[in-house]
Design a protein around this motif. Structure first.
Motif, PDB file in Angstrom:
ATOM      1  N   THR A  81      31.495  24.036  87.552  1.00 35.44           N
ATOM      2  CA  THR A  81      32.684  23.455  86.936  1.00 35.44           C
ATOM      3  C   THR A  81      33.923  24.322  87.079  1.00 35.44           C
ATOM      4  N   VAL A  82      33.762  25.510  87.658  1.00 40.33           N
ATOM      5  CA  VAL A  82      34.859  26.465  87.452  1.00 40.33           C
ATOM      6  C   VAL A  82      36.118  26.147  88.235  1.00 40.33           C
ATOM      7  N   SER A  83      35.997  25.335  89.274  1.00 41.82           N
ATOM      8  CA  SER A  83      37.219  24.897  89.933  1.00 41.82           C
ATOM      9  C   SER A  83      37.785  23.768  89.069  1.00 41.82           C
ATOM     10  N   MET A  84      38.937  24.036  88.462  1.00 36.18           N
ATOM     11  CA  MET A  84      39.453  23.157  87.410  1.00 36.18           C
ATOM     12  C   MET A  84      39.631  21.720  87.893  1.00 36.18           C
ATOM     13  N   GLY A  85      39.192  20.810  87.067  1.00 32.67           N
ATOM     14  CA  GLY A  85      39.373  19.387  87.356  1.00 32.67           C
ATOM     15  C   GLY A  85      38.115  18.735  87.900  1.00 32.67           C
TER      16      GLY A  85
ATOM     17  N   GLY B 228      39.301  22.417  79.563  1.00 35.62           N
ATOM     18  CA  GLY B 228      40.415  23.202  79.033  1.00 35.62           C
ATOM     19  C   GLY B 228      41.648  22.321  78.921  1.00 35.62           C
ATOM     20  N   ASP B 229      42.522  22.619  77.960  1.00 35.44           N
ATOM     21  CA  ASP B 229      43.736  21.788  77.862  1.00 35.44           C
ATOM     22  C   ASP B 229      44.632  22.012  79.074  1.00 35.44           C
ATOM     23  N   GLY B 230      44.665  23.249  79.587  1.00 32.91           N
ATOM     24  CA  GLY B 230      45.434  23.499  80.805  1.00 32.91           C
ATOM     25  C   GLY B 230      44.817  22.763  81.990  1.00 32.91           C
ATOM     26  N   GLU B 231      43.516  22.668  81.962  1.00 35.65           N
ATOM     27  CA  GLU B 231      42.789  22.006  83.057  1.00 35.65           C
ATOM     28  C   GLU B 231      43.203  20.536  83.204  1.00 35.65           C
ATOM     29  N   THR B 232      43.698  19.955  82.117  1.00 32.91           N
ATOM     30  CA  THR B 232      44.079  18.538  82.216  1.00 32.91           C
ATOM     31  C   THR B 232      45.309  18.340  83.108  1.00 32.91           C
TER      32      THR B 232
ATOM     33  N   CYS C 129      41.663  22.517  72.963  1.00 36.41           N
ATOM     34  CA  CYS C 129      43.134  22.618  72.944  1.00 36.41           C
ATOM     35  C   CYS C 129      43.549  23.909  72.257  1.00 36.41           C
ATOM     36  N   ASN C 130      43.430  25.003  73.004  1.00 38.85           N
ATOM     37  CA  ASN C 130      43.900  26.282  72.462  1.00 38.85           C
ATOM     38  C   ASN C 130      45.385  26.475  72.787  1.00 38.85           C
ATOM     39  N   LEU C 131      45.971  25.452  73.328  1.00 42.00           N
ATOM     40  CA  LEU C 131      47.419  25.414  73.614  1.00 42.00           C
ATOM     41  C   LEU C 131      47.859  26.380  74.694  1.00 42.00           C
ATOM     42  N   GLN C 132      46.913  27.071  75.295  1.00 42.77           N
ATOM     43  CA  GLN C 132      47.278  28.035  76.334  1.00 42.77           C
ATOM     44  C   GLN C 132      46.472  27.792  77.596  1.00 42.77           C
ATOM     45  N   ARG C 133      47.085  28.192  78.700  1.00 44.06           N
ATOM     46  CA  ARG C 133      46.328  28.232  79.952  1.00 44.06           C
ATOM     47  C   ARG C 133      46.315  29.679  80.412  1.00 44.06           C
TER      48      ARG C 133
ATOM     49  N   VAL D 178      42.145  28.352  68.819  1.00 45.15           N
ATOM     50  CA  VAL D 178      42.992  29.520  69.078  1.00 45.15           C
ATOM     51  C   VAL D 178      42.380  30.294  70.244  1.00 45.15           C
ATOM     52  N   LYS D 179      43.150  30.540  71.260  1.00 43.95           N
ATOM     53  CA  LYS D 179      42.623  31.282  72.403  1.00 43.95           C
ATOM     54  C   LYS D 179      42.461  32.754  72.011  1.00 43.95           C
ATOM     55  N   GLY D 180      41.324  33.318  72.322  1.00 44.77           N
ATOM     56  CA  GLY D 180      41.075  34.711  71.949  1.00 44.77           C
ATOM     57  C   GLY D 180      40.757  34.869  70.471  1.00 44.77           C
TER      58      GLY D 180
ATOM     59  N   PHE E   3      29.993  22.643  81.121  1.00 51.89           N
ATOM     60  CA  PHE E   3      30.665  23.688  80.351  1.00 51.89           C
ATOM     61  C   PHE E   3      31.982  24.071  81.022  1.00 51.89           C
ATOM     62  N   GLN E   4      32.928  24.517  80.222  1.00 49.36           N
ATOM     63  CA  GLN E   4      34.120  25.131  80.835  1.00 49.36           C
ATOM     64  C   GLN E   4      33.617  26.363  81.593  1.00 49.36           C
ATOM     65  N   GLY E   5      33.901  26.449  82.869  1.00 40.91           N
ATOM     66  CA  GLY E   5      33.329  27.527  83.679  1.00 40.91           C
ATOM     67  C   GLY E   5      33.623  28.918  83.148  1.00 40.91           C
ATOM     68  N   HIS E   6      34.844  29.123  82.656  1.00 39.16           N
ATOM     69  CA  HIS E   6      35.243  30.463  82.211  1.00 39.16           C
ATOM     70  C   HIS E   6      34.609  30.856  80.891  1.00 39.16           C
ATOM     71  N   ALA E   7      33.902  29.903  80.266  1.00 42.63           N
ATOM     72  CA  ALA E   7      33.236  30.226  78.998  1.00 42.63           C
ATOM     73  C   ALA E   7      31.807  30.702  79.241  1.00 42.63           C
TER      74      ALA E   7
ATOM     75  N   THR F 107      46.290  36.821  76.949  1.00 42.79           N
ATOM     76  CA  THR F 107      44.888  36.940  76.513  1.00 42.79           C
ATOM     77  C   THR F 107      43.878  36.440  77.550  1.00 42.79           C
ATOM     78  N   HIS F 108      44.270  35.452  78.371  1.00 40.57           N
ATOM     79  CA  HIS F 108      43.315  34.921  79.343  1.00 40.57           C
ATOM     80  C   HIS F 108      42.812  36.017  80.280  1.00 40.57           C
ATOM     81  N   GLN F 109      43.705  36.959  80.582  1.00 38.83           N
ATOM     82  CA  GLN F 109      43.354  38.006  81.549  1.00 38.83           C
ATOM     83  C   GLN F 109      42.632  39.195  80.915  1.00 38.83           C
TER      84      GLN F 109
ATOM     85  N   SER G 107      38.417  35.303  76.325  1.00 40.15           N
ATOM     86  CA  SER G 107      39.191  34.475  75.379  1.00 40.15           C
ATOM     87  C   SER G 107      38.840  33.000  75.401  1.00 40.15           C
ATOM     88  N   THR G 108      38.382  32.514  76.530  1.00 38.44           N
ATOM     89  CA  THR G 108      38.071  31.090  76.588  1.00 38.44           C
ATOM     90  C   THR G 108      36.897  30.791  75.658  1.00 38.44           C
ATOM     91  N   TYR G 109      35.825  31.554  75.804  1.00 44.46           N
ATOM     92  CA  TYR G 109      34.677  31.296  74.934  1.00 44.46           C
ATOM     93  C   TYR G 109      35.038  31.514  73.473  1.00 44.46           C
TER      94      TYR G 109
END
Ligand SMILES: Cc1ncc(C[n+]2csc(CCOP(=O)(O)OP(=O)(O)O)c2C)c(N)n1
Ligand SMILES: [Mg+2]
Length: 898
Positions: free
Chosen positions: A204-208, A242-246, A272-276, A404-406, A151-155, A418-420, A120-122
C-alpha cells in the motif's frame, strides 16, 4: 443545539422587504418542525423535509446542494453504545505497541543512521487500529479467509510492534527492521508480500494504490460470490488511508464504483491528522469537511469522528450552538497550531473569540484544554463508528477520524516536520516512557529497548483472547497447495493448426483461445476476462455473448440489440469484467483476480486485455505493486506495434511497452508473431503459474494485422518459450545472413529474405524472436554463474547455443524500440544490427509507417546489404544502386527525432 445553528444560519440572510424581522417567521417554522419530529419521529421529519425540497424544485426554486453537516461527530452521544472491551487493558496494549513501534525505529536509526522508518503516522493511527484488532478485524469466516485490511504503509512499525507483542513475530525480526540483507529474520520497511509472503497481503505504500485496489477488491469479492466461486460471508475490506493520500487521483477516482455496486463490504478509515509530509493537508480549509462532501456526493455513508468524549460535556452546555459555530469557523492550520501551542493559546484563540465560550471553559485548566481529545484517539467514539460501519447496509462507509500526527511524541506532536522524525531526543523519550508508563529503565529507554510483557500478563492474555475470538492472528498470508492441472497444448489444437490460409490477427487467434479456455470443464469458470471498454476493438463480442458481462444487478433493461446474435449481455453471474474506460480500475481488478489464489484460495486466471499504449506507461506503478503482491495472470497488450496500429497516430501507437514491461522482475514479456506462439506461451504460462505455483505473470503483445497463420513447426515449443527459434532457413542451409523478426514484422523479415535471395543473391535464415527479454535474462543469469564460478567450465547462454554454427551478421527488426533487440548486444556485439520504431508515431497506413520507421522489408534488406558491404562481403557500388531499387533514401530524416 443543531437546530439553533440552523436558525442562526437562516437568520444571517437579510429580512425580506416589507417584513419587520425574519426571526418570528423562522421561529414559527422551526417550532412546527420540531414538534413534528418530537411527536412523530425523525423519519417523519425527514419525509417532510424531502417533500418540501421536492416541492421547491418543482416550483423552480434553486436550493444549494448541502453535502456537509456541522463540524461534530455524526453519531450523537445519545446513540452511542458502551464500549464492550476492557478499556484499561486495551490502553495498556496500545501504549506498549506505541512504545515498541517508536523504539524499533528510534533504535535502528541510532545504530544505523539514515535507515529511516516512521513514527508519527502510526502514533496518530494507534487507536484506530487497536479498536479494530480487538473488536472487529476477523481472521476467518468458517473455513474462509477473514477480513482484508489495507494498512497505511507508513504505519507498518505499529503493525509489527503489535505482532511482536502477540508473539506473531520475534524480537530478532524486530531488531532487524529494515535490515533485510544480513541472512537473519528481518522486517521489510513497508507492507510487501514479495518480501514477507506469509505476513503481508497488500502493498500500500505507494499512495493512492491502496484505496483504489481495495475498492476493486470489495467488488471482486462480490463477483466471486455472485458466480458461486466462494460462499457469501460478512467479510469486510478495511482500508486505512492518509488524509494527504486523498490528494492522489487514484484514491478518489473510483468512489462512485463502490456506491454504484452497493459495496457495503467496504469500509474506508481516513486518518485525518490534518498533515501530510511537508505541512498541513488543507491549512486554509478543512479536509474532513471536504472529504465529507466528496464521499457523500459519491453516494457513500459518511461517519465523522471528530471529537472525543471529553467534548460531550461542552456540547451539552452549548445551548446557543455557538461552540459548533466556532468549530466550523476554524481552519485546519489553526487546529494544528492549537496542538503545538497548548492550552493557554487554545483558550485565547479558540474559546476567546466569543465571551460565552470563554465562560464555558472557565472552570478548566490550560492543561485540560490542551488534552481535549480528538475523536480518532477515543476508543469509545471509534468503536461506535466501526460498529455502525459494519452494520450499515447498501453502500460503502467512510469514517473520517480526526487525529493528531505524532500523538504522544512530545515536542514532535503535530509539527510540520514530524513526518520525517525518526528518533526522539533523550528528554522526549523519557517523557514518552513516563506518559505511557513503559517499564523500561531510563537508560535503556534512551537506547530504545523493546518491551514485551510475559505471556501470562493480563494484557497479553487479553489480547490473545480477543484475537482468538476473532479467528486468530490477522496478519497471515497463506497459499494453499495447488491441485490445479493445466490443460495440455492439445486443447489449443485449432490455434496450433494454423488458419488454413485465412487472414487473421493474433488478437483474433487469442480471442478464440480464450473462448476455448472458458469452455474447459475444469478451469473454464476460473478464467476472468477483464477489459477496459475495448472489447469490440479486440473482437470480443462473441465472448460477451458466450459468458456475459458481470453486472451485480443483472440486466435491468432490454438491450436494443437483443435480437442479434452477439448482443450486449449483462448477467448477475456474468464472467467478463467490463470496467468501462479505466485502465487503472481494470488493473485493480486484475490485481484482485491475480491474487485470489492466496486471498480467496480460488486460483482465478485473469486475462486483462487492453490497448497496449495505455498499459504500462499509464498504470506502471500498479503493475509494480501487482508483482510485489505475487500476482499471476496475463496482461494482453492489444493493438501493439508502432507501425501495425495504422491511422491512430502518435498517442496510440505503442513501440515501447516491451521496454517498460522488461523492468518488472516477475513479468515475462513476449512479442509473438503467430497464433500458435501465443497458444504455446499461454498454455505454459497457466501451467507454471497455477500448477507449478511459480510467482510470475505475463505480458503478451497482440496485433491487429491480418495474415495467414501457419501451422506450428514441429518441436519448437521450448524455443518459443525461451525467446528465439529458426522459422525459415535459407535453401540448403547456406545462409550468410540472419534476420530476426518479431510480431508482424516477422513477415517483413520473410519478405526481405525473398528480396535478398532473388535480387541480390544473398541467402538468409529467418528467425522468430518471441522474447528478447527472456533471452537477455537467461544470458545474464548464465553470465553471472560463470562470473561466480571461475573454476568451473563456462556455461553458454541460450542465445549463443541457438546460434551455434550460424553464419553472418544478424539484422533484428521489431515494431518496438531498437533497445528491445539491443538487449542482446553484450552477447552478439557488432554482429547485431537493429531496426526498430524509436520516435513519435504518425497517422498513415502500415506501408507508409513501416517505410517511415525503416522496418519494412526493403529497409531490412538494405540494412543487411549495407552491413555485408562494410564487412567486405558485398560489393559497395552495388549497395548504392540497391538502395535506389529498394526506395531507401539515405537523406531521409531520422524517425527517432521526427
Ligand atoms: C505515490 C507516492 N508519493 C509520495 C510518497 C511519499 N510519502 C510518503 S508518506 C507521505 C505523506 C503522507 O501523508 P498522509 O497521507 O496524510 O499520511 P500520514 O502520515 O499523515 O498519516 C508522502 C508524500 C509515497 N509514499 N507515495
Ligand atoms: Mg495525514
Amino acid at each position: 443545539m443543531a437546530t439553533q445553528e440552523i436558525k442562526n444560519r437562516i437568520l444571517e440572510f437579510p429580512a425580506a422587504p416589507g417584513m419587520d424581522s425574519q426571526e418570528e417567521e423562522v421561529a414559527e417554522w422551526i417550532e412546527a418542525f420540531d414538534q413534528v419530529v418530537e411527536e412523530e419521529g425523525t423519519n417523519r421529519g425527514r419525509e417532510l423535509l424531502t417533500a418540501l425540497i421536492e416541492q421547491a424544485h418543482a416550483s423552480g426554486i434553486e436550493i444549494p446542494i448541502q453535502l456537509n453537516t456541522p463540524y461534530i461527530n455524526t453519531i450523537p452521544v445519545e446513540e452511542e453504545v458502551p464500549y464492550p472491551g476492557d478499556r484499561q487493558l486495551e490502553r495498556r496494549l496500545k501504549s506498549l505497541t506505541r512504545w515498541n513501534a517508536m523504539a524499533m525505529v528510534h533504535r535502528q536509526n541510532k545504530t544505523d543512521a539514515g535507515i529511516g522508518g516512521h513514527i508519527s503516522t502510526y502514533s496518530s493511527l494507534a487507536t484506530l487500529l487497536e479498536v479494530g484488532f480487538n473488536h472487529f478485524f476477523r481472521a476467518r469466516y468458517g473455513d474462509q479467509p477473514g477480513d482484508f485490511i489495507y494498512f497505511q504503509g507508513h504505519a507498518s512499525p505499529g503493525v509489527y510492534a503489535r505482532a511482536f507483542l502477540l508473539g506473531r513475530i520475534t524480537e530478532e525480526q524486530v531488531l532487524n527492521f529494515r535490515h533485510e540483507l544480513r541472512g537473519l529474520p528481518a522486517l521489510s520497511s513497508y507492507p510487501h508480500p514479495w518480501l514477507m509472503p506469509d505476513f503481508w497481503r497488500f502493498p500500500t505504500v505507494s499512495m493512492g494504490l491502496g484505496p483504489l485496489n481495495s475498492i476493486y477488491q470489495a467488488r471482486f469479492m462480490r463477483y466471486l460470490e455472485n458466480r458461486d466461486l466462494i460462499p457469501k460471508t460478512p467479510r469486510k475490506v478495511w482500508t486505512f488511508v492518509g488524509d494527504g493520500e486523498t490528494d492522489e487521483p487514484e484514491s478518489m477516482g473510483s468512489l462512485t464504483l463502490a456506491s454504484r455496486e452497493k459495496l457495503d463490504n467496504l469500509i474506508f478509515v481516513i486518518n485525518c491528522n490534518l498533515q501530510r509530509l511537508d505541512g498541513p493537508v488543507r491549512g486554509n480549509g478543512k479536509i474532513i469537511q471536504e472529504l465529507e462532501a466528496a464521499f457523500r456526493g459519491a453516494g457513500w455513508n459518511v461517519i465523522k469522528v471528530i471529537w472525543g468524549s471529553d467534548w460531550d460535556r461542552l456540547f451539552a452546555r452549548d445551548k446557543s450552538g455557538l461552540l459548533i459555530k466556532r468549530l466550523g469557523e476554524v481552519v485546519d492550520g489553526e487546529y494544528q497550531a492549537y496542538k503545538v501551542k497548548g492550552g493557554e493559546y487554545i483558550r485565547r484563540k479558540f474559546f476567546g473569540k466569543y465571551p460565552e465560550l470563554l465562560e464555558m471553559v472557565s472552570g478548566m485548566s490550560d492543561e485540560e484544554l490542551h488534552r481535549l481529545t480528538r475523536g480518532g484517539h477515543d476508543p469509545q467514539k471509534v468503536y461506535n463508528a466501526y460498529k455502525r460501519a459494519v452494520e450499515h447496509e447498501g453502500s460503502p462507509t467512510v469514517i473520517l477520524a480526526h487525529t493528531v500526527k505524532g500523538y504522544g511524541l512530545g515536542s514532535a506532536e503535530a509539527r510540520n516536520a514530524t513526518h520525517q522524525e525518526k528518533k526522539l531526543a533523550d528528554q522526549a523519550l523519557t517523557a514518552f516512557r513516563s506518559r505511557f508508563e513503559i517499564p523500561v529503565p531510563e537508560m535503556a529507554a534512551k537506547e530504545g529497548r523493546l518491551y514485551r510483557p510475559p505471556d501470562d500478563s493480563p494484557e497479553i492474555v487479553y489480547a490473545k483472547k480477543r484475537r482468538e475470538e476473532l479467528g486468530g492472528f490477522l496478519l497471515k498470508r497463506e497459499v494453499p497447495k495447488s491441485t490445479f492441472e493445466a490443460p495440455p497444448l492439445t486443447e489449443f489444437a485449432d490455434s496450433v493448426a494454423g488458419s488454413k490460409g485465412r487472414a487473421v490477427s493474433t488478437t483474433m487467434g487469442f480471442v478464440s483461445m480464450l473462448r476455448q479456455l472458458m469452455k474447459d470443464p475444469k478451469i473454464g469458470k476460473l478464467i476472468v476476462p477483464i477489459i477496459p471498454d475495448e472489447g469490440r476493438t479486440f473482437g470480443m463480442e462473441s465472448i460477451i455473448r458466450q459468458v456475459g458481462i458481470y453486472a451485480s444487478q443483472g440486466q435491468l433493461y432490454k438491450p436494443h440489440d437483443q435480437d442479434m446474435l452477439l448482443y450486449y449481455r449483462e448477467e448477475k453471474d456474468g464472467q467478463i469484467l467490463e470496467e468501462g474506460i479505466t485502465e487503472a480500475g481494470a488493473m485493480a481488478s486484475f490485481t484482485a483476480a491475480g491474487t485470489a489464489y492466496a486471498n480467496y484460495r480460488v486460483p482465478t486466471i485473469p486475462f486483462f486485455t487492453y490497448y497496449s499504449m495505455f498499459g504500462f506507461q499509464r498504470i506502471g506503478d500498479m503493475v509494480w505493486a501487482f508483482a510485489d503482491s505475487r500476482g499471476k495472470g496475463f496482461m494482453m497488450g492489444g493493438t501493439a506495434g508502432r507501425t501495425t496500429l495504422a491511422g491512430e497516430g502518435l498517442q496510440h501507437q505503442d513501440g515501447h511497452s516491451l521496454v517498460l514491461s522488461s523492468t518488472v522482475p516477475t513479468c515475462h514479456s513476449y512479442d509473438p508473431a503467430y497464433v500458435y506462439e501465443v497458444a504455446v506461451i499461454v498454455q505454459d504460462g497457466i501451467r507454471r503459474m497455477y500448477q507449478e505455483m511459480e510467482d510470475r505473470f505475463y505480458y503478451i503483445t497482440l496485433y491487429n494485422e491480418d495474415y495467414a497463420m501457419p501451422q506450428m513447426p514441429e518441436g519448437c515449443e521450448e524455443a518459443i518459450l525461451r525467446g528465439l527459434y529458426r522459422y525459415k532457413s535459407a535453401p540448403a542451409r547456406k545462409a550468410t545472413l540472419q534476420l530476426f523478426g518479431s510480431g508482424p514484422i516477422l513477415n517483413e523479415a520473410l519478405r526481405a529474405q525473398g528480396i535478398l535471395a532473388e535480387k541480390y543473391g544473398v541467402q538468409a535464415d529467418v528467425w522468430s524472436a518471441t522474447s528478447y527479454n527472456e533471452l537477455r535474462r537467461d544470458a545474464l543469469a548464465t553470465e553471472r554463474w560463470n562470473r561466480l564460478h571461475p573454476a568451473e567450465p563456462e556455461k553458454r547462454p541460450y542465445i549463443l547455443t541457438a546460434l551455434d554454427g550460424v553464419e553472418g551478421p544478424i539484422v533484428a527488426a521489431t515494431d518496438f524500440m531498437k533497445v528491445v533487440p539491443d538487449q542482446l548486444s553484450p552477447w552478439l556485439g557488432r554482429r547485431l544490427v537493429t531496426l526498430g520504431t524509436d520516435g513519435f508515431g504518425r497517422s498513415d497506413n502500415r506501408e507508409y509507417l513501416r517505410r517511415h520507421f525503416e522496418v519494412n522489408a526493403e529497409s531490412i534488406a538494405a540494412a543487411a546489404l549495407s552491413r555485408l558491404a562494410r564487412d567486405g562481403k558485398f560489393d559497395m557500388q552495388r549497395v548504392q544502386k540497391a538502395f535506389e531499387e529498394l526506395g531507401v533514401n539515405s537523406d531521409k530524416i531520422d524517425p527517432a527525432i521526427a
